[in-house]
Design a protein around this motif. Structure first.
Motif, PDB file in Angstrom:
ATOM      1  N   LEU A 188      33.838  27.876  39.612  1.00 34.98           N
ATOM      2  CA  LEU A 188      34.703  28.079  38.439  1.00 34.98           C
ATOM      3  C   LEU A 188      33.973  28.776  37.297  1.00 34.98           C
ATOM      4  CD1 LEU A 188      36.734  24.731  38.205  1.00 34.98           C
ATOM      5  CD2 LEU A 188      37.457  26.926  39.176  1.00 34.98           C
ATOM      6  N   GLN A 189      32.693  29.076  37.508  1.00 39.68           N
ATOM      7  CA  GLN A 189      31.926  29.761  36.469  1.00 39.68           C
ATOM      8  C   GLN A 189      32.135  31.261  36.635  1.00 39.68           C
ATOM      9  OE1 GLN A 189      27.845  28.521  36.205  1.00 39.68           O
ATOM     10  NE2 GLN A 189      27.337  29.976  34.603  1.00 39.68           N
ATOM     11  N   MET A 190      33.312  31.683  36.306  1.00 37.51           N
ATOM     12  CA  MET A 190      33.713  33.069  36.487  1.00 37.51           C
ATOM     13  C   MET A 190      34.660  33.460  35.364  1.00 37.51           C
ATOM     14  SD  MET A 190      36.366  32.435  39.690  1.00 37.51           S
ATOM     15  CE  MET A 190      37.418  33.877  39.505  1.00 37.51           C
ATOM     16  N   PRO A 191      34.757  34.745  35.053  1.00 42.50           N
ATOM     17  CA  PRO A 191      35.663  35.184  33.982  1.00 42.50           C
ATOM     18  C   PRO A 191      37.109  35.148  34.450  1.00 42.50           C
ATOM     19  CG  PRO A 191      34.577  37.076  34.975  1.00 42.50           C
ATOM     20  CD  PRO A 191      33.960  35.864  35.605  1.00 42.50           C
ATOM     21  N   LEU A 192      37.729  33.974  34.396  1.00 41.71           N
ATOM     22  CA  LEU A 192      39.091  33.793  34.889  1.00 41.71           C
ATOM     23  C   LEU A 192      40.109  34.523  34.014  1.00 41.71           C
ATOM     24  CD1 LEU A 192      38.891  29.976  35.672  1.00 41.71           C
ATOM     25  CD2 LEU A 192      39.206  31.776  37.368  1.00 41.71           C
ATOM     26  N   THR A 193      40.967  35.290  34.652  1.00 45.26           N
ATOM     27  CA  THR A 193      42.061  35.959  33.951  1.00 45.26           C
ATOM     28  C   THR A 193      43.354  35.711  34.720  1.00 45.26           C
ATOM     29  OG1 THR A 193      41.703  38.027  35.165  1.00 45.26           O
ATOM     30  CG2 THR A 193      40.561  37.784  33.054  1.00 45.26           C
ATOM     31  N   ASP A 194      44.480  35.927  34.057  1.00 39.10           N
ATOM     32  CA  ASP A 194      45.765  35.696  34.711  1.00 39.10           C
ATOM     33  C   ASP A 194      45.987  36.692  35.838  1.00 39.10           C
ATOM     34  OD1 ASP A 194      48.556  34.420  34.686  1.00 39.10           O
ATOM     35  OD2 ASP A 194      48.995  36.572  34.552  1.00 39.10           O
ATOM     36  N   ALA A 195      46.408  36.172  36.996  1.00 35.25           N
ATOM     37  CA  ALA A 195      46.726  37.014  38.147  1.00 35.25           C
ATOM     38  C   ALA A 195      48.045  36.520  38.726  1.00 35.25           C
ATOM     39  CB  ALA A 195      45.615  36.944  39.187  1.00 35.25           C
ATOM     40  N   ASN A 196      49.134  37.026  38.166  1.00 37.32           N
ATOM     41  CA  ASN A 196      50.475  36.638  38.607  1.00 37.32           C
ATOM     42  C   ASN A 196      50.675  35.123  38.577  1.00 37.32           C
ATOM     43  OD1 ASN A 196      51.612  39.318  39.455  1.00 37.32           O
ATOM     44  ND2 ASN A 196      49.785  39.282  40.740  1.00 37.32           N
ATOM     45  N   GLY A 197      50.290  34.514  37.453  1.00 36.03           N
ATOM     46  CA  GLY A 197      50.486  33.082  37.271  1.00 36.03           C
ATOM     47  C   GLY A 197      49.360  32.230  37.801  1.00 36.03           C
ATOM     48  N   LYS A 198      48.378  32.850  38.443  1.00 34.78           N
ATOM     49  CA  LYS A 198      47.199  32.132  38.924  1.00 34.78           C
ATOM     50  C   LYS A 198      45.984  32.634  38.147  1.00 34.78           C
ATOM     51  CE  LYS A 198      49.343  31.837  43.495  1.00 34.78           C
ATOM     52  NZ  LYS A 198      49.244  32.189  44.926  1.00 34.78           N
ATOM     53  N   GLN A 199      44.810  32.124  38.486  1.00 34.49           N
ATOM     54  CA  GLN A 199      43.584  32.520  37.796  1.00 34.49           C
ATOM     55  C   GLN A 199      42.643  33.197  38.789  1.00 34.49           C
ATOM     56  OE1 GLN A 199      42.799  31.758  34.206  1.00 34.49           O
ATOM     57  NE2 GLN A 199      45.015  31.774  34.471  1.00 34.49           N
ATOM     58  N   SER A 200      42.113  34.362  38.395  1.00 36.87           N
ATOM     59  CA  SER A 200      41.234  35.108  39.287  1.00 36.87           C
ATOM     60  C   SER A 200      40.324  36.024  38.471  1.00 36.87           C
ATOM     61  CB  SER A 200      42.067  35.926  40.284  1.00 36.87           C
ATOM     62  OG  SER A 200      41.263  36.467  41.297  1.00 36.87           O
ATOM     63  N   TYR A 201      39.499  36.830  39.171  1.00 33.17           N
ATOM     64  CA  TYR A 201      38.629  37.788  38.497  1.00 33.17           C
ATOM     65  C   TYR A 201      39.455  38.907  37.864  1.00 33.17           C
ATOM     66  CZ  TYR A 201      34.545  36.001  41.141  1.00 33.17           C
ATOM     67  OH  TYR A 201      33.549  35.227  41.675  1.00 33.17           O
ATOM     68  N   PRO A 202      38.915  39.548  36.836  1.00 37.23           N
ATOM     69  CA  PRO A 202      39.569  40.743  36.290  1.00 37.23           C
ATOM     70  C   PRO A 202      39.632  41.850  37.344  1.00 37.23           C
ATOM     71  CG  PRO A 202      37.851  39.937  34.806  1.00 37.23           C
ATOM     72  CD  PRO A 202      37.697  39.186  36.089  1.00 37.23           C
ATOM     73  N   LEU A 203      40.585  42.754  37.200  1.00 36.14           N
ATOM     74  CA  LEU A 203      40.787  43.804  38.195  1.00 36.14           C
ATOM     75  C   LEU A 203      39.563  44.690  38.362  1.00 36.14           C
ATOM     76  CD1 LEU A 203      44.480  44.959  37.570  1.00 36.14           C
ATOM     77  CD2 LEU A 203      43.592  43.583  39.448  1.00 36.14           C
ATOM     78  N   GLU A 204      38.795  44.914  37.288  1.00 36.28           N
ATOM     79  CA  GLU A 204      37.637  45.804  37.424  1.00 36.28           C
ATOM     80  C   GLU A 204      36.576  45.216  38.350  1.00 36.28           C
ATOM     81  OE1 GLU A 204      37.304  43.901  33.206  1.00 36.28           O
ATOM     82  OE2 GLU A 204      38.861  44.735  34.531  1.00 36.28           O
ATOM     83  N   ILE A 205      36.407  43.893  38.324  1.00 39.81           N
ATOM     84  CA  ILE A 205      35.459  43.245  39.242  1.00 39.81           C
ATOM     85  C   ILE A 205      35.996  43.309  40.666  1.00 39.81           C
ATOM     86  CG2 ILE A 205      34.438  41.032  39.919  1.00 39.81           C
ATOM     87  CD1 ILE A 205      34.084  40.357  36.997  1.00 39.81           C
ATOM     88  N   LYS A 206      37.282  43.069  40.837  1.00 42.03           N
ATOM     89  CA  LYS A 206      37.886  43.149  42.169  1.00 42.03           C
ATOM     90  C   LYS A 206      37.758  44.563  42.742  1.00 42.03           C
ATOM     91  CE  LYS A 206      41.304  39.475  41.665  1.00 42.03           C
ATOM     92  NZ  LYS A 206      42.672  39.050  41.983  1.00 42.03           N
ATOM     93  N   ARG A 207      38.000  45.547  41.907  1.00 41.48           N
ATOM     94  CA  ARG A 207      37.917  46.939  42.361  1.00 41.48           C
ATOM     95  C   ARG A 207      36.504  47.234  42.869  1.00 41.48           C
ATOM     96  NH1 ARG A 207      40.130  48.617  38.118  1.00 41.48           N
ATOM     97  NH2 ARG A 207      42.284  48.629  38.822  1.00 41.48           N
ATOM     98  N   GLU A 208      35.508  46.736  42.152  1.00 36.89           N
ATOM     99  CA  GLU A 208      34.110  46.949  42.553  1.00 36.89           C
ATOM    100  C   GLU A 208      33.813  46.285  43.893  1.00 36.89           C
ATOM    101  OE1 GLU A 208      30.074  46.310  40.128  1.00 36.89           O
ATOM    102  OE2 GLU A 208      30.910  44.406  40.835  1.00 36.89           O
ATOM    103  N   MET A 209      34.172  45.017  44.044  1.00 38.31           N
ATOM    104  CA  MET A 209      33.814  44.283  45.267  1.00 38.31           C
ATOM    105  C   MET A 209      34.552  44.804  46.495  1.00 38.31           C
ATOM    106  SD  MET A 209      35.618  40.499  44.693  1.00 38.31           S
ATOM    107  CE  MET A 209      34.375  39.972  43.544  1.00 38.31           C
ATOM    108  N   PHE A 210      35.838  45.139  46.344  1.00 39.98           N
ATOM    109  CA  PHE A 210      36.618  45.582  47.496  1.00 39.98           C
ATOM    110  C   PHE A 210      36.260  47.010  47.915  1.00 39.98           C
ATOM    111  CE2 PHE A 210      40.096  42.585  45.754  1.00 39.98           C
ATOM    112  CZ  PHE A 210      39.494  41.507  46.374  1.00 39.98           C
ATOM    113  N   LYS A 211      36.066  47.889  46.933  1.00 38.64           N
ATOM    114  CA  LYS A 211      35.724  49.278  47.265  1.00 38.64           C
ATOM    115  C   LYS A 211      34.352  49.340  47.918  1.00 38.64           C
ATOM    116  CE  LYS A 211      35.904  53.984  45.399  1.00 38.64           C
ATOM    117  NZ  LYS A 211      35.762  54.422  46.761  1.00 38.64           N
ATOM    118  N   HIS A 212      33.414  48.530  47.411  1.00 36.11           N
ATOM    119  CA  HIS A 212      32.079  48.482  48.010  1.00 36.11           C
ATOM    120  C   HIS A 212      32.165  48.030  49.472  1.00 36.11           C
ATOM    121  CE1 HIS A 212      28.515  45.996  49.126  1.00 36.11           C
ATOM    122  NE2 HIS A 212      27.883  47.091  48.740  1.00 36.11           N
TER     123      HIS A 212
END
Length: 417
Positions: free
Chosen positions: A337-361
């Motif tokens: 839970l030590q993560m920058p939680l942001t709203d993701a369609n009513g749930k909590q997740s990483y910001p899109l920029e972090i997701k973009r980095e991990m998935f594209k890599h």
């Protein structure tokens, strides 16, 4: 109403009971000193739990001796909490010993299911791109103890339930022979860790044989492949492993098989002629995470023939409030839970920029497999697809159809090898 009365009335509505005795005493002291509002008190209690769970300094060490007023006191401790969340996590001070005081204990129970029905993926959402996976729940609850798992909010974690009527009810499940079905068995429990207990694998293998229009997926974090090696496996069964770096397995995927054990198990099953696949869900953001995940991706590329790999899925941490509360009720150490939680369609997740980095890599590293393997993101914002894969689907139904066509094509080719 006095502050003492307000305080005592508020406590049952917070996670106060999950604090250590020392933290309960400290928060009681500062609450009466600054007279925090209910919302402030509730958050401070969660901050204290998080500091302890993250293996960071105790709240009593982070709280200054004196603040000018209540607002300054609350804002300062909240800022310290946010600073911990915003920096990449480090597991350098973690060890398996930090889990020993809260090792999960469970027992087995049986129940009589009235019928076996196809369910929908429990985390499905119309607001994210979804493959419309259907599910068969042979077992309720999982024997592993992954800190981030959503199953813990759906079932009693202390009881593993087996449906004694599963085989009989599965035989009575009627499917349309003109329709292709993609069905998963690893949504309410691990697909393989129980082996053939209560005859569940006997029943599922027979179901696959009787229904060649079904793509039956077994998803696991175990290396319990004895049944697969000792029996003839229907060609329409796909066996998939949820993988992570050994850092995350050691510290967040308690009781599950090691990375090497999972890969070795997948290789044995693949060598027998069974289609395999890999789920990187969740990819977790921490210090040097890209380098460690890249090692895992390259190990798979070097170990497996891509023509015998059906899929690679990508996803990350996404929480609903009941799961966050469940995690905070535990006594183990976790950075999850030590993560920058942001709203993701009513749930909590990483910001899109972090997701973009991990998935594209991940997708870029798997370039040698692009032509042979079906890649997808599981339950992620549709805006990510174009940036990561270079294409996107117009709807969940379109994604479902392309996925099933790819899997069935692979099954057909695997049958003719």
């Amino acid at each position: 109403m006095t502050y003492k009365e307000k305080f005592e009335e508020s406590l049952p509505k917070t996670n106060f009971k999950n604090l250590s005795f020392e933290n309960q005493e400290f928060i009681t002291k500062i609450a009466f000193l600054y007279e925090f509002s209910f919302q402030e008190l509730k958050q401070i209690i969660d901050f204290a739990i998080d500091f302890n769970m993250w293996h960071e300094p105790d709240i009593s060490k982070l709280f200054n001796e004196e603040y000018a007023n209540r607002k300054n006191a609350f804002n300062d401790i909240r800022k310290k909490w946010e600073n911990f969340r915003s920096k990449p996590n480090s597991y350098k001070n973690f060890s398996k010993d930090l889990y020993k005081d809260d090792v999960r204990k469970f027992s087995f129970t049986k129940f009589e299911g009235e019928k076996t029905a196809l369910g929908s993926c429990p985390v499905a959402s119309a607001n994210t791109r979804c493959c419309n996976l259907l599910t068969l729940d042979a077992v309720q609850s999982c024997g592993f103890d992954c800190s981030y798992c959503s199953i813990q909010s759906f079932y009693n974690q202390d009881k593993i339930g087996f449906d004694v009527n599963f085989k009989k009810n599965l035989e009575n499940l009627k499917l349309d022979p003109n329709q292709t079905y993609h069905i998963g068995t690893g949504q309410s429990s691990d697909s393989l860790m129980w082996g053939n207990k209560e005859g569940i694998l006997d029943a599922l293998f027979e179901f696959a044989r009787k229904n060649p229009n079904v793509i039956l997926e077994f998803k696991t974090k175990s290396n319990n492949i004895k049944y697969f090696l000792e029996n003839e496996v229907p060609k329409n069964i796909i066996c998939t492993w949820s993988l992570n770096t050994q850092t995350i397995i050691d510290n967040e995927e308690h009781l599950a098989a090691s990375l090497n054990q999972r890969i070795e198990a997948a290789k044995k099953v693949s060598d027998k002629g069974v289609l395999v696949g890999f789920h990187f869900h969740p990819i977790v953001h921490y210090e040097n995470y890209l380098e460690e995940y890249e090692e895992v991706y390259k190990t798979l590329i070097d170990t497996f023939d891509s023509k015998k790999v059906a899929l690679v899925s990508l996803g990350t941490l996404t929480f609903i409030k009941p799961v966050i509360n469940k995690i905070r009720s535990r006594k183990f150490k976790s950075k999850i839970l030590q993560m920058p939680l942001t709203d993701a369609n009513g749930k909590q997740s990483y910001p899109l920029e972090i997701k973009r980095e991990m998935f594209k890599h991940a997708y870029d590293t798997f370039k040698p497999w692009h032509q042979d393997v079906y890649f997808y993101m599981c339950m992620e914002d549709e805006s990510l697809w174009k940036d990561v894969f270079g294409y996107e689907y117009s709807s969940n139904n379109q994604m479902e159809e392309f996925m099933k066509m790819s899997y069935m094509g692979k099954i057909y080719k695997n049958n003719t090898l």
